[in-house]
Design an enzyme around this catalytic site. Structure first.
Site, PDB file in Angstrom:
ATOM      1  N   ASP A   8     111.889  28.958 -24.656  1.00  0.00           N
ATOM      2  CA  ASP A   8     111.139  29.544 -23.525  1.00  0.00           C
ATOM      3  C   ASP A   8     111.376  28.771 -22.225  1.00  0.00           C
ATOM      4  OD1 ASP A   8     109.975  31.738 -24.731  1.00  0.00           O
ATOM      5  OD2 ASP A   8     108.189  30.639 -25.394  1.00  0.00           O
ATOM      6  N   LYS A  47     103.572  30.244 -33.224  1.00  0.00           N
ATOM      7  CA  LYS A  47     104.456  29.275 -32.545  1.00  0.00           C
ATOM      8  C   LYS A  47     104.073  27.819 -32.834  1.00  0.00           C
ATOM      9  CE  LYS A  47     106.157  32.042 -28.687  1.00  0.00           C
ATOM     10  NZ  LYS A  47     106.364  32.077 -27.233  1.00  0.00           N
TER      11      LYS A  47
HETATM   12  P1  NAP Z   1      97.765  31.278 -23.045  1.00  0.00           P
HETATM   13  O1  NAP Z   1      98.252  30.137 -23.863  1.00  0.00           O
HETATM   14  O2  NAP Z   1      96.643  32.119 -23.541  1.00  0.00           O
HETATM   15  O3  NAP Z   1      97.344  30.681 -21.593  1.00  0.00           O
HETATM   16  C1  NAP Z   1      96.713  31.506 -20.629  1.00  0.00           C
HETATM   17  C2  NAP Z   1      96.549  30.739 -19.301  1.00  0.00           C
HETATM   18  O4  NAP Z   1      95.983  31.661 -18.340  1.00  0.00           O
HETATM   19  C3  NAP Z   1      95.609  29.529 -19.376  1.00  0.00           C
HETATM   20  O5  NAP Z   1      96.078  28.531 -18.505  1.00  0.00           O
HETATM   21  C4  NAP Z   1      94.293  30.131 -18.851  1.00  0.00           C
HETATM   22  O6  NAP Z   1      93.442  29.167 -18.232  1.00  0.00           O
HETATM   23  C5  NAP Z   1      94.802  31.067 -17.782  1.00  0.00           C
HETATM   24  N1  NAP Z   1      93.827  32.118 -17.478  1.00  0.00           N
HETATM   25  C6  NAP Z   1      93.463  33.158 -18.274  1.00  0.00           C
HETATM   26  N2  NAP Z   1      92.524  33.914 -17.657  1.00  0.00           N
HETATM   27  C7  NAP Z   1      92.284  33.318 -16.439  1.00  0.00           C
HETATM   28  C8  NAP Z   1      91.422  33.621 -15.351  1.00  0.00           C
HETATM   29  N3  NAP Z   1      90.609  34.685 -15.377  1.00  0.00           N
HETATM   30  N4  NAP Z   1      91.443  32.795 -14.271  1.00  0.00           N
HETATM   31  C9  NAP Z   1      92.267  31.707 -14.243  1.00  0.00           C
HETATM   32  N5  NAP Z   1      93.109  31.371 -15.244  1.00  0.00           N
HETATM   33  C10 NAP Z   1      93.126  32.172 -16.336  1.00  0.00           C
HETATM   34  O7  NAP Z   1      98.952  32.308 -22.714  1.00  0.00           O
HETATM   35  P2  NAP Z   1     100.536  32.019 -22.712  1.00  0.00           P
HETATM   36  O8  NAP Z   1     101.091  32.257 -24.055  1.00  0.00           O
HETATM   37  O9  NAP Z   1     100.753  30.705 -22.059  1.00  0.00           O
HETATM   38  O10 NAP Z   1     101.068  33.217 -21.779  1.00  0.00           O
HETATM   39  C11 NAP Z   1     100.759  33.263 -20.399  1.00  0.00           C
HETATM   40  C12 NAP Z   1     101.523  34.405 -19.728  1.00  0.00           C
HETATM   41  O11 NAP Z   1     102.926  34.168 -19.784  1.00  0.00           O
HETATM   42  C13 NAP Z   1     101.289  35.775 -20.377  1.00  0.00           C
HETATM   43  O12 NAP Z   1     101.117  36.722 -19.348  1.00  0.00           O
HETATM   44  C14 NAP Z   1     102.576  36.038 -21.140  1.00  0.00           C
HETATM   45  O13 NAP Z   1     102.876  37.416 -21.233  1.00  0.00           O
HETATM   46  C15 NAP Z   1     103.594  35.335 -20.245  1.00  0.00           C
HETATM   47  N6  NAP Z   1     104.815  34.921 -20.981  1.00  0.00           N
HETATM   48  C16 NAP Z   1     106.025  35.430 -20.584  1.00  0.00           C
HETATM   49  C17 NAP Z   1     107.197  35.042 -21.230  1.00  0.00           C
HETATM   50  C18 NAP Z   1     108.527  35.604 -20.775  1.00  0.00           C
HETATM   51  O14 NAP Z   1     109.521  35.467 -21.509  1.00  0.00           O
HETATM   52  N7  NAP Z   1     108.617  36.184 -19.597  1.00  0.00           N
HETATM   53  C19 NAP Z   1     107.132  34.132 -22.299  1.00  0.00           C
HETATM   54  C20 NAP Z   1     105.879  33.614 -22.680  1.00  0.00           C
HETATM   55  C21 NAP Z   1     104.728  34.032 -22.009  1.00  0.00           C
HETATM   56  P3  NAP Z   1      92.351  28.327 -19.107  1.00  0.00           P
HETATM   57  O15 NAP Z   1      93.108  27.199 -19.736  1.00  0.00           O
HETATM   58  O16 NAP Z   1      91.364  27.875 -18.097  1.00  0.00           O
HETATM   59  O17 NAP Z   1      91.780  29.293 -20.120  1.00  0.00           O
END
Ligand code: NAP
Length: 279
Positions: free
Chosen positions: A100, A64
């Site tokens: 998104d 992305k």
């Molecule tokens: P990402 O870039 O890896 O970001 C993950 C986030 O989660 C970061 O803010 C991270 O905090 C936090 N996190 C991870 N483990 C944690 C913990 N143990 N305690 C507190 N915070 C924690 O992931 P992403 O791409 O943004 O995706 C995030 C979620 O959105 C996923 O579950 C994904 O499946 C979902 N999603 C859904 C859609 C949809 O269409 N419905 C689209 C996109 C994504 P830190 O910065 O502190 O590491």
């Protein structure tokens, strides 16, 4: 004309099901398939795609952000987010979009009856999805979005992208979450916490007690269909929404870009949702 979703891994992607159902509903015989492209292989893919009749593709992990410098034009919203999920060939140029954030706003309107205009929101997370959703909420007129993240510097970096200053970086400790929630009509989880196959989980849910009784809780996660966060919110009588309507709406908006014309969005969303439910 041929459409694809690229990524690594990508074979689990629901995009071929969503787009296949919508294209069938439109009576269009356009193939849409999943194509594995490894990190570092994007330049070769763009050449291959052009030579093989691919006129549009969706991108998922890990492409992305990496696509941005390789495309000819980037939609301003995608440029601000720093990531694209939809790429179309227009007059010989590869043009990138990000659907998104707009998909999330559409899901909120349809699923929770909430218009972001004037809303105060507590948003958990500061990763790629959080950035798209937070900026889309600000763009749609949210009054204030508290971006609460475990790593505060990432929340600060995200909030710096909003020129109107409606995003406020915040911590992730229980007191901060409760203070933000007490001022919010909507709480959005953009972290991985509660996602199937992800080891993390919220340590406690007392911040949900601080939300007003008519608040909504939106979890971007769709697998499982009801995360522990949503279960806890439902038990407290709050309105809940999972990530499936966002997934569907971002696909509808992507298809409008691919076909370069407006579609009957409710009809497309219905066809895509029905296909997912049949899986
Ligand atoms: P990402 O870039 O890896 O970001 C993950 C986030 O989660 C970061 O803010 C991270 O905090 C936090 N996190 C991870 N483990 C944690 C913990 N143990 N305690 C507190 N915070 C924690 O992931 P992403 O791409 O943004 O995706 C995030 C979620 O959105 C996923 O579950 C994904 O499946 C979902 N999603 C859904 C859609 C949809 O269409 N419905 C689209 C996109 C994504 P830190 O910065 O502190 O590491």
């Amino acid at each position: 004309m041929r459409l694809q979703v690229i990524g690594d891994p990508v074979l689990h992607s629901k995009s071929p099901i969503l787009h296949g159902a919508m294209l069938r509903e439109l009576g269009l015989d356009i193939p849409y398939d999943a194509h594995v492209v490894r990190r570092g292989e994007l330049p070769e893919y763009l050449t291959w795609a052009r030579d093989n009749g691919v006129t549009g593709f969706n991108a998922t992990m890990p492409h992305k952000e990496d696509l941005i410098p390789l495309l000819d034009r980037i939609d301003p919203a995608a440029r601000t987010i720093g990531a694209v999920n939809t790429v179309c060939l227009r007059d010989g140029d590869w043009v990138g979009f990000n659907t998104d954030g707009a998909g999330a706003v559409a899901a909120l309107r349809d699923g929770l009856g909430l218009d972001p205009s004037g809303l105060t929101v507590t948003l958990l997370g500061a990763g790629g999805a959080a950035k798209a959703v937070a900026l889309a909420l600000a763009e749609a007129g949210a009054e204030r979005v508290f971006v609460c993240n475990r790593t505060l510097s990432r929340a600060e970096e995200l909030c710096a992208h909003d020129p109107a200053g409606r995003l406020s970086p915040s911590g992730f400790d229980p007191d901060t979450l409760s203070r933000c929630a007490a001022r919010s009509r909507l709480l959005v989880n953009c972290t991985n916490l509660g996602m199937a196959g992800c080891p993390g989980q919220f340590e406690e849910f007392s911040f949900l007690d601080a939300l007003p009784p008519d608040a909504g809780v939106f979890d971007l996660i769709y697998h499982p269909a009801e995360t522990e966060l949503l279960t806890q919110a439902r038990r407290r009588g709050l309105n809940t929404l999972n990530g499936l309507p966002m997934l569907v709406n971002q696909a509808v908006l992507a298809l409008e870009h691919f076909l370069n014309r407006p579609l009957n969005r409710p009809a497309m969303a219905e066809a895509a949702t029905a296909a997912l439910n049949q899986m």
